[in-house]
Design an enzyme around this catalytic site. Structure first.
Site: not given
Lengths: 208, 165
Positions: B26, B32, B49
């Site tokens: 990711t 995040c 994520h």
């Protein structure tokens, strides 16, 4: 995201005008600073999935320089002024005569000059919107980052994150004469702010 | 990090699993958090994520469970178990949760990174999954990928280059 499901074409046009006025004034401020004409593209207003927002500046991993402002007041939101590192260097050179010593990093002086430029531009963006709508809007002090676009822009999506997986983006690009300095303004009002913006501009909102 | 490999990409507020050879990745983690789970026996791995700490604040109609730490971690476990993984063998690694911008008098939303990290840890603890390593916090973005063969987590950032966990 029921609130935005039935945004008619005409409401999008109103938001485009919001982008036009804000970025237009910021472009004028920049043009005075540089003593050069600045062109502005027609604002793009769109409800975009989170991933697509970083695509607008070259993808989640693209390194960008961003000045971020949280807008406070009647219609809170997030405002980003985004430049490529190369464009930021050119801007510094034009504006402050700062010589580029390194392509990849920014000195403390360059950093603070960029922060001040960001401040001036965001100030004119937001104050022109506040005048236009007669709403109170104040940008916070600028915060700068040179990093991956995805990491930076995700900060502007948190408020929309509670409601869905896409956000309403008001995206305006400005270009200095010979395309040497190009930058983007991203305005992402908080979901609750749209009703106030529309009502201040006399646009009826019926969403029940 | 060899090119031309089988790569599963996970976008923001999403999760996925991978089996056999390859990488699951990711990009552009800021506040995040990328949580990875790995079953070393079966060589299956999963990545979420995560964007927000808790689904309690959700105001959306159809909840995207991959977006919130408290729903994404259990869902990731469920998906891995469906592939034959055993919960007792699962190990976790995670990265992200930074604070990209700092202001004076910052509100709660500015501290979202650390809160995401805390929430992921709480979930792992509840599920009895050991957290082997983490690279969290700081003020910079990260791209991560987990090698499904070895369980090694590669972390790339602008300031720090490439790091292995």
């Amino acid at each position: 995201m029921d609130l935005f499901k039935d945004f008619e074409e005409f409401k999008m046009d109103v938001l485009k005008e919001v982008g036009n006025i804000g970025a237009g004034n910021a472009a004028t401020a920049l043009s005075r600073l540089l003593d050069k004409p600045i062109d502005m593209a027609v604002p793009k207003v769109q409800m975009l999935p989170f991933e697509a927002i970083a695509e607008r500046v070259g993808g989640a991993e693209k390194i960008v320089l961003a000045v971020f402002f949280r807008v406070e007041g009647d219609t809170p939101g997030n405002l980003f002024f985004i430049l490529s590192p190369e464009a930021a260097k050119k801007l510094l050179h034009r504006l402050a005569g700062i010589e580029v010593d390194s392509e990849d990093s920014f000195s403390e002086m360059e950093w603070s000059a960029l922060s001040e430029i960001g401040n001036i531009l965001a100030g004119s963006y937001i104050s022109s919107l506040a005048d236009f709508t007669s709403l109170s809007m104040t940008p916070t002090v600028p915060a700068l980052a040179l990093d991956m676009a995805g990491a930076i822009l995700s900060y502007g999506l948190l408020q929309f994150g509670e409601m869905g997986d896409s956000a309403m983006l008001i995206d305006t690009t400005f270009i200095e004469g010979k395309h040497e300095v190009e930058g983007q303004f991203f305005l992402i009002p908080d979901p609750e702010s749209f009703a106030k913006i529309f009502s201040a501009l006399g646009v009826p909102m019926n969403y029940d | 990090m060899i090119d031309e490999q089988h790569i599963v990409k996970v976008s923001m507020a999403d999760l996925n699993v991978i089996r056999g050879q390859g990488l699951i990745r990711t990009t552009g983690l800021g506040s995040c958090v990328g949580v990875t789970l790995f079953d070393p026996m079966l060589k299956v791995a999963g990545l979420a994520h995560v964007m927000l700490p808790s689904s309690e604040i959700a105001r959306e109609g159809a909840l995207n469970i991959a977006k919130y730490a408290d729903t994404a971690v259990p869902e990731l476990v469920r998906k891995l178990l469906a592939l034959g993984a055993m919960q007792s063998r699962l190990v976790a690694k995670m990265a992200g949760g930074s604070q990209m911008f700092t202001f004076a008098g910052t509100g709660d939303s500015m501290r979202i990174g650390p809160r995401n990290v805390e929430s992921c840890k709480t979930m792992l603890l509840q599920l009895g999954i050991p957290l082997l390593a983490e690279d969290t916090g700081g003020n910079y973005g990260r791209t991560i990928e987990l090698d499904c063969e070895t369980g090694i987590l590669f972390i790339r950032s602008v300031q720090m280059g490439i790091k292995e966990l």
